[in-house]
Design a protein around this motif. Structure first.
Motif, PDB file in Angstrom:
ATOM      1  N   TYR B  30       3.077   2.039  -4.773  1.00 18.81           N
ATOM      2  CA  TYR B  30       1.642   2.240  -4.956  1.00 18.81           C
ATOM      3  C   TYR B  30       1.050   1.353  -6.042  1.00 18.81           C
ATOM      4  CZ  TYR B  30       3.699   5.010  -8.660  1.00 18.81           C
ATOM      5  OH  TYR B  30       4.449   5.397  -9.732  1.00 18.81           O
ATOM      6  N   ASN B  32      -0.770  -1.232  -8.387  1.00 13.11           N
ATOM      7  CA  ASN B  32      -1.989  -2.028  -8.231  1.00 13.11           C
ATOM      8  C   ASN B  32      -1.586  -3.502  -8.222  1.00 13.11           C
ATOM      9  OD1 ASN B  32      -4.410  -3.477  -8.758  1.00 13.11           O
ATOM     10  ND2 ASN B  32      -5.313  -1.612  -9.606  1.00 13.11           N
ATOM     11  N   GLY B 236     -12.579  -5.701  -6.032  1.00 12.03           N
ATOM     12  CA  GLY B 236     -12.255  -4.341  -5.614  1.00 12.03           C
ATOM     13  C   GLY B 236     -10.756  -4.199  -5.442  1.00 12.03           C
ATOM     14  N   THR B 237     -10.199  -3.104  -5.979  1.00  9.62           N
ATOM     15  CA  THR B 237      -8.769  -2.888  -5.797  1.00  9.62           C
ATOM     16  C   THR B 237      -8.453  -2.936  -4.311  1.00  9.62           C
ATOM     17  OG1 THR B 237      -8.659  -1.570  -7.799  1.00  9.62           O
ATOM     18  CG2 THR B 237      -6.853  -1.308  -6.237  1.00  9.62           C
ATOM     19  N   GLU B 238      -7.447  -3.695  -3.960  1.00 11.82           N
ATOM     20  CA  GLU B 238      -7.140  -3.925  -2.558  1.00 11.82           C
ATOM     21  C   GLU B 238      -6.725  -2.639  -1.839  1.00 11.82           C
ATOM     22  OE1 GLU B 238      -5.759  -5.316  -5.155  1.00 11.82           O
ATOM     23  OE2 GLU B 238      -5.864  -7.496  -5.022  1.00 11.82           O
ATOM     24  N   ASN B 239      -7.178  -2.518  -0.611  1.00 12.61           N
ATOM     25  CA  ASN B 239      -6.750  -1.423   0.262  1.00 12.61           C
ATOM     26  C   ASN B 239      -5.336  -1.753   0.723  1.00 12.61           C
ATOM     27  OD1 ASN B 239      -6.248   0.325   2.359  1.00 12.61           O
ATOM     28  ND2 ASN B 239      -8.265   0.093   3.301  1.00 12.61           N
ATOM     29  N   LEU B 240      -4.387  -1.497  -0.174  1.00  8.06           N
ATOM     30  CA  LEU B 240      -3.021  -1.987   0.004  1.00  8.06           C
ATOM     31  C   LEU B 240      -2.408  -1.579   1.344  1.00  8.06           C
ATOM     32  CD1 LEU B 240      -0.595  -3.417  -1.290  1.00  8.06           C
ATOM     33  CD2 LEU B 240      -0.063  -1.273  -2.465  1.00  8.06           C
TER      34      LEU B 240
ATOM     35  N   THR C  11      -4.043   2.687 -11.166  1.00 11.17           N
ATOM     36  CA  THR C  11      -4.053   3.324  -9.853  1.00 11.17           C
ATOM     37  C   THR C  11      -3.042   4.452  -9.900  1.00 11.17           C
ATOM     38  OG1 THR C  11      -4.055   2.924  -7.453  1.00 11.17           O
ATOM     39  CG2 THR C  11      -2.225   1.974  -8.709  1.00 11.17           C
ATOM     40  N   CYS C  70     -14.704   1.067  -1.967  1.00 14.53           N
ATOM     41  CA  CYS C  70     -14.033   1.133  -3.272  1.00 14.53           C
ATOM     42  C   CYS C  70     -15.064   1.410  -4.348  1.00 14.53           C
ATOM     43  CB  CYS C  70     -13.287  -0.176  -3.590  1.00 14.53           C
ATOM     44  SG  CYS C  70     -14.284  -1.670  -3.478  1.00 14.53           S
ATOM     45  N   HIS C 201      -8.574   6.014  -5.420  1.00 16.80           N
ATOM     46  CA  HIS C 201      -7.202   5.670  -5.840  1.00 16.80           C
ATOM     47  C   HIS C 201      -6.934   5.963  -7.310  1.00 16.80           C
ATOM     48  CE1 HIS C 201      -7.659   1.688  -7.984  1.00 16.80           C
ATOM     49  NE2 HIS C 201      -8.807   1.698  -7.359  1.00 16.80           N
ATOM     50  N   LYS C 202      -7.939   6.469  -8.011  1.00 17.47           N
ATOM     51  CA  LYS C 202      -7.703   6.885  -9.393  1.00 17.47           C
ATOM     52  C   LYS C 202      -7.428   8.389  -9.456  1.00 17.47           C
ATOM     53  CE  LYS C 202      -9.404   2.769 -10.795  1.00 17.47           C
ATOM     54  NZ  LYS C 202      -8.635   1.663 -11.360  1.00 17.47           N
ATOM     55  N   LYS C 207      -6.014   3.730  -1.919  1.00 19.63           N
ATOM     56  CA  LYS C 207      -6.810   2.586  -2.367  1.00 19.63           C
ATOM     57  C   LYS C 207      -7.747   2.161  -1.238  1.00 19.63           C
ATOM     58  CE  LYS C 207      -2.941   0.683  -5.037  1.00 19.63           C
ATOM     59  NZ  LYS C 207      -2.370   2.040  -5.114  1.00 19.63           N
ATOM     60  N   GLY C 208      -8.859   1.555  -1.620  1.00 17.10           N
ATOM     61  CA  GLY C 208      -9.753   1.014  -0.595  1.00 17.10           C
ATOM     62  C   GLY C 208     -10.713   2.038  -0.043  1.00 17.10           C
TER      63      GLY C 208
END
Ligand SMILES: Cc1ncc(COP(=O)(O)O)c(C=O)c1O
Ligand SMILES: Cc1ncc(COP(=O)(O)O)c(C=O)c1O
Ligand code: FES
Ligand code: FES
Lengths: 147, 386, 386, 147
Positions: B30, B32, B236-240, C11, C70, C201-202, C207-208
């Motif tokens: 998970y 970042n 933006g934090t990537e939608n991993l 994250t 996001c 995601h926090k 995420k995303g």
């Protein structure tokens, strides 16, 4: 999107068809705007004893036709003229906001059918005053869009 | 009751292999991707792998792929980013009348802010005439955006020719390939595309993840501002997990492409043939020659689309309509209108799209159900052939 | 080797319950929420449920929650949307020097396009002085945006006071609550917030996926144009599984809030106390009174953050740095600079954030490892206390 | 982000410390810009026989110091003056683009130490011409940002 009652009237509509030798026939809408409804009625002693419909339109239009014809059978002409689309919606247990206008079709088609009956018989009804069956048929699409 | 999903152009189920590829990135890996420690390095690698998979599907280089939150964002970014970056050069944009709302509404937004937009006509099959594009270009034109495959009628546009015209005039060429991806072969280099929008949920990937291809050397303004993600071009934090899913879906789309096209187009053709044999007064809209392999856009005269859709749904069949009564918006499909289809017919139109999970039995079931539905609604209808 | 993740502000892992809630929406309940058939109705219901869960976490109404891709998009939408919608009223925006880049870079973008932005100072603990806000307001001010909780030092801003000032001047008040959500109690009505950014995601969601709270009656321009999703305010096929995950995470955050704050703040306090007992020349940055419950931002003199970070990583410990050498950008943290921390100290700063999965044993391991790492690096260092 | 060789030099740096009674000592950088390196050398017959470093800086700076001191031990002064940051990077098997400047530190600190030696002994070296140990220490941060 529709409640069970609407779906039921839509899937198993009551009073589908055309009455042969009807006392009054009215249509409202046009296929161009996506909805067109025809209602035919039999009248005895100023009472509507039978009503049938044919509708080109969405689920809501078909359900409104079905329930509206149910409602007017047994009504006097004057009572039928007072029927509002709001009552039709209530009877259906509600319609989605964007579909409210579909019920207006039914109430107009009923008025048109009575208008036809009045014309043929030379009768006058208070509820028909100011009613023009040929008024702008796009009316029912002019409602404000959902917020 | 049999369940038959025939709306693959609206969205697709996520393939199990795709979900399996995504899962570790929720609970275990998970990190970042912007962080520096080991678990984040694995996230970074996963992003790089997915970028490669998407790049390979369209013949691009990895660093030309920028992940977005959906096809809509990719479309918005392309047009808004080009409009902002090239404002000094001009204020004219050319697109078509049959674009997705993601493009049309972005253009309308720009029109209210000083840009001019030309919406090209299409012919009765939904194809843009390259001569029309040539004629629409002015010295203020900064962007040409023409969709690769239309989402309603499935028409494939002559992208190579159109892109060549843009190039000859040194104008940026964008294409919305959301419906084309995984359904027609795409090689961005060979086609001469500068910007291209994609979305994962149309190719058996998850919803809420898309990408914009930006050809090396092409400069458009950023649209989401913030952190340094996506090589500083999309914050933006990537939608991993979503990106990993998109990558896997792209890989599957690439390796299955020939088979996918064969499977869907043969079932689609069978559907059309069976419908025409069993039901009267049916029209096929769009081009048969230049067509999305899974798309059958059919008009059933004298009845209305939403009513058909609901009856089919009661029988376990999912299809869509572009008709007035189909959605929150009650205006008849702008695409079918642009093809010149009469409004009363537009109201009776359904879109069927077949996909990888569709079987011949599905089609047989749909056709026999459809026959009953159409008959029943025609009986109720106040319009008829007589 | 023991693995200790202490970077929950970067994250969080997705909680298993959240993943479980999401899973059906990939392969089974994959319908496009905009479609009309039954499987799509289930998607629509899932969206409504998630909207309710997020609304409840912040005391909002469901129709005031708009899902975005996001926190960054929520920030961009708030500022760009307000700037566009209120352009006729004015062109002045007030924010702070310690905002996230999602806000700062959006403001810089606007500055280049004719807007004026005031960046408020903060005190040595990172708090905005309400009098400074009052003084900065002009008759051209259209938006005040002040973050709820700072992501580096964890300082909680006096949002209620600040929002009241905005209200008194009839100016829109936005807060970036990405770090606040699930970590401090939030009631948007009681606080008087008009716009608020959030990210899943926090709070142990995926995420995303993020959201913007838009108070009923507040009008800002759309930012993603296209389909009629999100009550016509945010286009793009919804990230269905992501939204469901956000909803579940929000529900868990709401029901666990008290316990979460107690758990994280006690471990955080223990960490700070142990570090101070075991290591010399350590500073705690930010406010101890108004602080994110999991945040410990610590400066270790004479050594550099990235080096510490890497040594800790080799020992299985994940923390982050806001220092020059920590990321692609080599400029020292704008947040620590704004607090007046000398640059040489900024370079020696690490952010530890504890979360729900952190244990006391984790902290003990981190402190003993940290002690060795700091000693070793101080031996190598060319700077010292002598 | 770093390769194994960099990580190894970073985790187990060679030649850490200060040479007592060194023949030359040079520092480069400052803690304000986040990196400061000190290198001390022993010189015999114009050959560097020992070198030690102390570095305040990131992993890349520490690894560069370690490998650079390794490299110059055994070199003549003239050879050491020709050492470039590129050679240091090569020896390390590469550095991330944003970290290239960290290796510049080492090459400057070496020059500074030799400069100190030259000052103390009154010697002249061609490789020191134009070298100013007090030149703007921010130089190494002025490289273009990654694309
Ligand atoms: C305060 C703050 N605002 C905005 C963001 C951006 O949110 P997201 O990562 O979801 O884009 C973050 C986290 O990265 C944050 O900490
Ligand atoms: C042609 C076209 N463009 C854009 C989009 C928007 O993509 P997304 O749903 O990922 O926002 C779609 C699908 O909805 C589409 O069919
Ligand atoms: S009849 Fe027009 S939408 Fe229902
Ligand atoms: S020493 Fe400056 S970043 Fe490495």
């Amino acid at each position: 999107m529709y409640n069970d009652k609407v779906m039921d009237h839509f899937m198993n509509p009551h009073n589908v068809g055309e009455i042969e030798n009807a006392d009054g026939v009215g249509t409202y809408g046009s296929p161009v705007c996506g909805d067109m409804m025809q209602i035919s009625i039999t009248v005895e002693d100023d009472k509507i004893t039978d009503a049938k419909f044919k509708t080109f339109g969405c689920g809501s239009a078909i359900a409104s036709s079905s329930v509206a014809t149910d409602m007017i059978i047994g009504m006097t002409i004057d009572e039928a003229l007072e029927l509002t689309n709001k009552q039709i919606i209530n009877e259906l247990g509600g319609l989605p906001a964007v579909k409210v206008h579909c019920s207006v079709l039914a109430d107009h088609a009923i008025k048109s059918a009575i208008y036809d009956y009045a014309q043929k018989t030379g009768k006058h009804y208070k509820g028909l005053e100011g009613f023009d069956p040929n008024a702008d048929e796009d009316d029912h699409h002019d409602l404000p869009e959902e917020a | 009751m049999r369940q038959v999903y025939l709306d693959y152009s609206a969205t697709t189920p996520v393939k199990q292999e795709v979900v399996d590829a995504m899962l570790p990135y929720f609970t275990e890996l998970y990190g970042n991707p912007s962080s520096l420690y080991s678990i984040a390095a694995e996230s970074k690698e996963a992003l790089a792998g997915a970028r490669k998979q998407v790049a390979e599907l369209i013949g691009a280089e990895e660093k030309e792929i920028f992940f977005t939150s959906c096809g809509t964002e990719a479309d918005n970014w392309a047009v808004m980013g080009a409009a902002d970056a090239l404002r000094k050069k001009g204020n004219h944009i050319i697109t078509t009348k049959i674009e997705h709302h993601a493009m049309l509404h972005s253009c309308e937004f720009l029109e209210k802010r000083g840009y001019d937009v030309t919406y090209l006509d299409v012919d009765s099959e939904g194809r843009v005439n390259p001569a029309d594009l040539e004629a629409a270009i002015t010295d203020k034109t900064i962007l040409i955006s023409i969709m690769f495959v239309n989402n309603e009628v499935g028409t494939v546009e002559p992208i190579k020719e159109l892109a060549a015209i843009a190039k000859a005039h040194k104008i940026l060429f964008h294409t919305d390939a959301v419906q084309a991806l995984g359904n027609v072969p795409i090689d961005v280099k060979e086609l001469g595309i500068d910007l291209m929008s994609m979305s994962a949920h149309k190719i058996y990937g998850p919803k809420g993840i898309g990408a914009l291809y930006i050809r090396k050397g092409v400069k458009i303004s950023n649209y989401l501002h913030g952190g340094a993600q996506e090589n500083k071009k999309r914050a933006g934090t990537e939608n991993l997990a979503g990106i990993v899913g998109f990558g896997k879906a792209a890989e599957l789309a690439r390796t299955n492409l020939t088979e996918h096209i064969k499977h869907t187009s043969s079932l689609r053709d069978y559907l059309i043939q069976q419908v025409q044999e069993n039901i009267d007064n049916v029209y096929v809209n769009g081009s048969m020659e230049h067509r999305h392999p899974g798309n059958a856009n059919l008009t059933f005269e004298f009845i209305e689309g939403e009513a058909m859709l609901l009856y089919l749904d009661m029988n376990g069949i999912a299809v869509s309509t572009g008709s007035a009564c189909s959605s929150a918006s009650l205006t008849p499909s702008h695409v079918l209108s642009a093809l010149g289809i009469p409004v009363e017919r537009i109201h009776g139109t359904l879109r069927f799209t077949v996909g990888d999970m569709t079987t011949k039995e599905d089609i047989d079931y749909v056709v026999s159900t459809l026959k009953n539905v159409v008959n029943k609604l025609r009986e109720i209808s106040s319009v008829s052939s007589e």
